[in-house]
Write a protein that holds these residues in place. Structure first.
Motif, PDB file in Angstrom:
ATOM      1  N   PRO A  42      23.890  26.850  43.815  1.00 11.06           N
ATOM      2  CA  PRO A  42      23.901  27.430  42.470  1.00 11.06           C
ATOM      3  C   PRO A  42      24.153  26.376  41.407  1.00 11.06           C
ATOM      4  CG  PRO A  42      25.985  27.841  43.571  1.00 11.06           C
ATOM      5  CD  PRO A  42      25.093  27.197  44.585  1.00 11.06           C
ATOM      6  N   GLY A  43      23.524  26.573  40.257  1.00  7.83           N
ATOM      7  CA  GLY A  43      23.751  25.647  39.158  1.00  7.83           C
ATOM      8  C   GLY A  43      25.087  25.889  38.480  1.00  7.83           C
ATOM      9  N   THR A  44      25.440  27.179  38.315  1.00  5.05           N
ATOM     10  CA  THR A  44      26.681  27.556  37.633  1.00  5.05           C
ATOM     11  C   THR A  44      27.435  28.564  38.484  1.00  5.05           C
ATOM     12  OG1 THR A  44      25.608  27.268  35.488  1.00  5.05           O
ATOM     13  CG2 THR A  44      27.694  28.462  35.518  1.00  5.05           C
ATOM     14  N   VAL A  45      28.728  28.314  38.676  1.00  2.62           N
ATOM     15  CA  VAL A  45      29.578  29.182  39.501  1.00  2.62           C
ATOM     16  C   VAL A  45      30.760  29.666  38.674  1.00  2.62           C
ATOM     17  CG1 VAL A  45      31.094  29.300  41.532  1.00  2.62           C
ATOM     18  CG2 VAL A  45      28.933  28.027  41.652  1.00  2.62           C
ATOM     19  N   LEU A  46      31.034  30.966  38.747  1.00  4.36           N
ATOM     20  CA  LEU A  46      32.279  31.512  38.215  1.00  4.36           C
ATOM     21  C   LEU A  46      33.224  31.719  39.382  1.00  4.36           C
ATOM     22  CD1 LEU A  46      34.131  32.885  36.087  1.00  4.36           C
ATOM     23  CD2 LEU A  46      32.954  35.040  36.640  1.00  4.36           C
ATOM     24  N   ASP A  47      34.365  31.024  39.369  1.00  8.43           N
ATOM     25  CA  ASP A  47      35.407  31.230  40.374  1.00  8.43           C
ATOM     26  C   ASP A  47      36.383  32.247  39.790  1.00  8.43           C
ATOM     27  OD1 ASP A  47      37.308  31.135  42.341  1.00  8.43           O
ATOM     28  OD2 ASP A  47      37.621  28.968  42.272  1.00  8.43           O
ATOM     29  N   ALA A  48      36.207  33.510  40.176  1.00  9.69           N
ATOM     30  CA  ALA A  48      36.953  34.620  39.588  1.00  9.69           C
ATOM     31  C   ALA A  48      38.231  34.886  40.387  1.00  9.69           C
ATOM     32  CB  ALA A  48      36.087  35.873  39.552  1.00  9.69           C
ATOM     33  N   GLY A  49      39.355  34.518  39.799  1.00 12.90           N
ATOM     34  CA  GLY A  49      40.621  34.524  40.517  1.00 12.90           C
ATOM     35  C   GLY A  49      40.794  33.192  41.215  1.00 12.90           C
ATOM     36  N   TRP A  59      33.039  23.764  44.968  1.00  7.29           N
ATOM     37  CA  TRP A  59      31.751  23.996  44.305  1.00  7.29           C
ATOM     38  C   TRP A  59      31.377  22.832  43.391  1.00  7.29           C
ATOM     39  CZ3 TRP A  59      28.393  26.881  46.351  1.00  7.29           C
ATOM     40  CH2 TRP A  59      28.773  28.000  47.097  1.00  7.29           C
ATOM     41  N   ARG A  60      32.355  22.208  42.772  1.00  4.24           N
ATOM     42  CA  ARG A  60      32.038  21.018  41.964  1.00  4.24           C
ATOM     43  C   ARG A  60      31.521  19.884  42.843  1.00  4.24           C
ATOM     44  NH1 ARG A  60      35.931  18.881  37.363  1.00  4.24           N
ATOM     45  NH2 ARG A  60      33.985  18.194  36.430  1.00  4.24           N
ATOM     46  N   GLN A  61      32.114  19.757  44.033  1.00  5.81           N
ATOM     47  CA  GLN A  61      31.637  18.733  44.970  1.00  5.81           C
ATOM     48  C   GLN A  61      30.209  19.005  45.422  1.00  5.81           C
ATOM     49  OE1 GLN A  61      34.685  18.918  47.961  1.00  5.81           O
ATOM     50  NE2 GLN A  61      36.221  17.948  46.650  1.00  5.81           N
ATOM     51  N   ARG A  62      29.812  20.265  45.310  1.00  6.00           N
ATOM     52  CA  ARG A  62      28.435  20.639  45.634  1.00  6.00           C
ATOM     53  C   ARG A  62      27.540  20.582  44.395  1.00  6.00           C
ATOM     54  NH1 ARG A  62      28.268  25.396  50.181  1.00  6.00           N
ATOM     55  NH2 ARG A  62      29.741  24.467  51.642  1.00  6.00           N
ATOM     56  N   HIS A  63      28.064  19.953  43.338  1.00  8.67           N
ATOM     57  CA  HIS A  63      27.312  19.659  42.118  1.00  8.67           C
ATOM     58  C   HIS A  63      27.027  20.884  41.257  1.00  8.67           C
ATOM     59  CE1 HIS A  63      26.924  15.764  43.966  1.00  8.67           C
ATOM     60  NE2 HIS A  63      26.261  16.279  44.992  1.00  8.67           N
ATOM     61  N   ALA A  64      27.839  21.921  41.395  1.00  7.21           N
ATOM     62  CA  ALA A  64      27.723  23.084  40.512  1.00  7.21           C
ATOM     63  C   ALA A  64      28.591  22.873  39.276  1.00  7.21           C
ATOM     64  CB  ALA A  64      28.153  24.354  41.238  1.00  7.21           C
ATOM     65  N   ARG A  65      28.206  23.503  38.188  1.00  6.17           N
ATOM     66  CA  ARG A  65      29.053  23.582  37.004  1.00  6.17           C
ATOM     67  C   ARG A  65      29.956  24.793  37.193  1.00  6.17           C
ATOM     68  NH1 ARG A  65      28.183  26.731  32.553  1.00  6.17           N
ATOM     69  NH2 ARG A  65      29.361  26.199  30.667  1.00  6.17           N
ATOM     70  N   VAL A  66      31.265  24.582  37.161  1.00  6.40           N
ATOM     71  CA  VAL A  66      32.212  25.626  37.567  1.00  6.40           C
ATOM     72  C   VAL A  66      33.037  26.126  36.387  1.00  6.40           C
ATOM     73  CG1 VAL A  66      34.169  26.185  39.054  1.00  6.40           C
ATOM     74  CG2 VAL A  66      32.340  24.690  39.912  1.00  6.40           C
ATOM     75  N   VAL A  67      33.071  27.441  36.242  1.00  4.94           N
ATOM     76  CA  VAL A  67      33.959  28.101  35.300  1.00  4.94           C
ATOM     77  C   VAL A  67      35.067  28.765  36.118  1.00  4.94           C
ATOM     78  CG1 VAL A  67      34.187  29.867  33.519  1.00  4.94           C
ATOM     79  CG2 VAL A  67      32.050  28.555  33.719  1.00  4.94           C
ATOM     80  N   ALA A  68      36.315  28.356  35.910  1.00 12.62           N
ATOM     81  CA  ALA A  68      37.456  28.891  36.654  1.00 12.62           C
ATOM     82  C   ALA A  68      38.166  29.933  35.810  1.00 12.62           C
ATOM     83  CB  ALA A  68      38.417  27.765  37.025  1.00 12.62           C
ATOM     84  N   LEU A  69      38.364  31.120  36.375  1.00 13.09           N
ATOM     85  CA  LEU A  69      39.018  32.216  35.658  1.00 13.09           C
ATOM     86  C   LEU A  69      40.195  32.726  36.467  1.00 13.09           C
ATOM     87  CD1 LEU A  69      37.681  35.155  33.693  1.00 13.09           C
ATOM     88  CD2 LEU A  69      38.833  35.726  35.839  1.00 13.09           C
ATOM     89  N   ASP A  70      41.304  32.997  35.784  1.00 10.06           N
ATOM     90  CA  ASP A  70      42.446  33.591  36.469  1.00 10.06           C
ATOM     91  C   ASP A  70      43.267  34.424  35.491  1.00 10.06           C
ATOM     92  OD1 ASP A  70      43.612  32.944  39.449  1.00 10.06           O
ATOM     93  OD2 ASP A  70      45.208  33.621  38.107  1.00 10.06           O
ATOM     94  N   LEU A  71      43.990  35.382  36.056  1.00  5.05           N
ATOM     95  CA  LEU A  71      44.883  36.242  35.279  1.00  5.05           C
ATOM     96  C   LEU A  71      46.158  35.500  34.894  1.00  5.05           C
ATOM     97  CD1 LEU A  71      44.860  39.277  34.408  1.00  5.05           C
ATOM     98  CD2 LEU A  71      46.070  39.776  36.550  1.00  5.05           C
ATOM     99  N   SER A  72      46.481  34.449  35.668  1.00  5.34           N
ATOM    100  CA  SER A  72      47.716  33.702  35.467  1.00  5.34           C
ATOM    101  C   SER A  72      47.456  32.390  34.726  1.00  5.34           C
ATOM    102  CB  SER A  72      48.368  33.397  36.827  1.00  5.34           C
ATOM    103  OG  SER A  72      49.327  32.379  36.713  1.00  5.34           O
ATOM    104  N   THR A  73      48.106  32.195  33.595  1.00  5.81           N
ATOM    105  CA  THR A  73      47.943  30.935  32.857  1.00  5.81           C
ATOM    106  C   THR A  73      48.521  29.771  33.647  1.00  5.81           C
ATOM    107  OG1 THR A  73      49.989  31.411  31.641  1.00  5.81           O
ATOM    108  CG2 THR A  73      47.919  32.035  30.591  1.00  5.81           C
ATOM    109  N   GLU A  74      49.572  30.033  34.433  1.00  3.83           N
ATOM    110  CA  GLU A  74      50.161  28.954  35.248  1.00  3.83           C
ATOM    111  C   GLU A  74      49.186  28.492  36.327  1.00  3.83           C
ATOM    112  OE1 GLU A  74      53.575  31.351  33.579  1.00  3.83           O
ATOM    113  OE2 GLU A  74      51.650  31.811  34.538  1.00  3.83           O
ATOM    114  N   MET A  75      48.474  29.429  36.934  1.00  5.12           N
ATOM    115  CA  MET A  75      47.468  29.045  37.927  1.00  5.12           C
ATOM    116  C   MET A  75      46.351  28.235  37.270  1.00  5.12           C
ATOM    117  SD  MET A  75      48.020  29.883  41.106  1.00  5.12           S
ATOM    118  CE  MET A  75      48.789  31.075  42.212  1.00  5.12           C
TER     119      MET A  75
END
Length: 250
Positions: A42-49, A59-75
């Motif tokens: 995939p070109g773009t991945v959303l890591d949800a949680g 996924w970045r190591q697999r050359h995807a552009r990654v958007v990381a999402l989490d409910l916790s600001t500390e995470m």
């Protein structure tokens, strides 16, 4: 069931500093989900949680552009410190702060069990995925953590673990979308009861949907748990019933 997202975020926030130390289950379930996905690029991945961003980095190591999402600001902060993703979003899987058809793949490893309504979460994950893309997720099924429940039944009348959906309920929540799925039980082994309990606390999985606050174990409770906890070869068991799903978005 409506869940207290603020309390869940707080529980995972407290675990952020030592999460990776206890996240053997998350790594194993993620590796299995990767195997189920097969050879995708995939070109773009959303890591949800995303947690601390372990699989965002994969996924970045697999050359995807990654958007990381989490409910916790500390995470999210922990993931950012490790440069796990390209972008970081604080948000709720059931109300994603993204427009329609933004990513090629949604990756969500052991996160959607904390949602109030799995069908709403799945709908949101599919909404942000482009046609032809995929939503890959893992969650816990009913029957998870039987050893925990069995041991606590000998100690008090309270429930000390969350109720999870059945396989049929998870499949139904996918709304008839094309779905490839698999289930398995992973059993972790610990030298003593405290190690098993710490593993739950260490990954932030101590929040109860029913809202009863966690209390500190007394020595008497700990001894009673040790006697009642199922063991094998002198080791204390903790079993997780997992569901792996890959939805093809059309």
């Amino acid at each position: 069931m409506p869940v207290n997202k603020t309390a869940i975020a707080a529980a995972f926030g407290r675990a952020a500093g030592h999460y990776d130390q206890f996240a053997a289950l998350q790594r194993r379930s993620g590796e299995q989900l990767l195997a189920l996905l097969g050879d995708v690029q995939p070109g773009t991945v959303l890591d949800a949680g995303c947690g601390t961003g372990w699989f965002s980095r994969v996924w970045r190591q697999r050359h995807a552009r990654v958007v990381a999402l989490d409910l916790s600001t500390e995470m999210l902060s922990a993931a950012s410190r490790q440069q796990a993703a390209d972008h970081y979003l604080h948000g709720d899987i059931e109300q994603l702060p993204l427009g329609d058809q933004q990513v090629d793949l949604v990756w969500s490893n052991l996160a959607v069990q904390w949602c109030s309504a799995l069908s709403r979460a799945i709908a949101e994950l599919c909404r942000v995925t482009r046609p032809g893309g995929q939503v890959a997720f893992t969650t816990l099924l009913d029957g998870a953590l039987p050893e925990l429940h069995q041991a606590w039944q000998q100690v008090d009348a309270h429930r000390h673990g969350n109720r999870f959906l059945s396989r049929e309920q998870v499949i139904a929540a996918c709304g008839g979308r094309p779905l490839q799925w698999h289930e398995e039980v992973i059993t972790l082994r610990f030298p003593d009861v405290m190690s098993a309990m710490r593993s739950l606390k260490g990954i932030g999985a101590t929040h109860l949907h029913e809202g009863r606050p966690a209390t500190t174990l007394t020595r008497g409770q700990l001894n009673a748990l040790a006697l009642a906890w199922p063991r094998q070869g002198g080791e204390y068991l903790l079993s997780y019933h997992l569901f792996y799903g890959v939805i093809r978005c059309e």
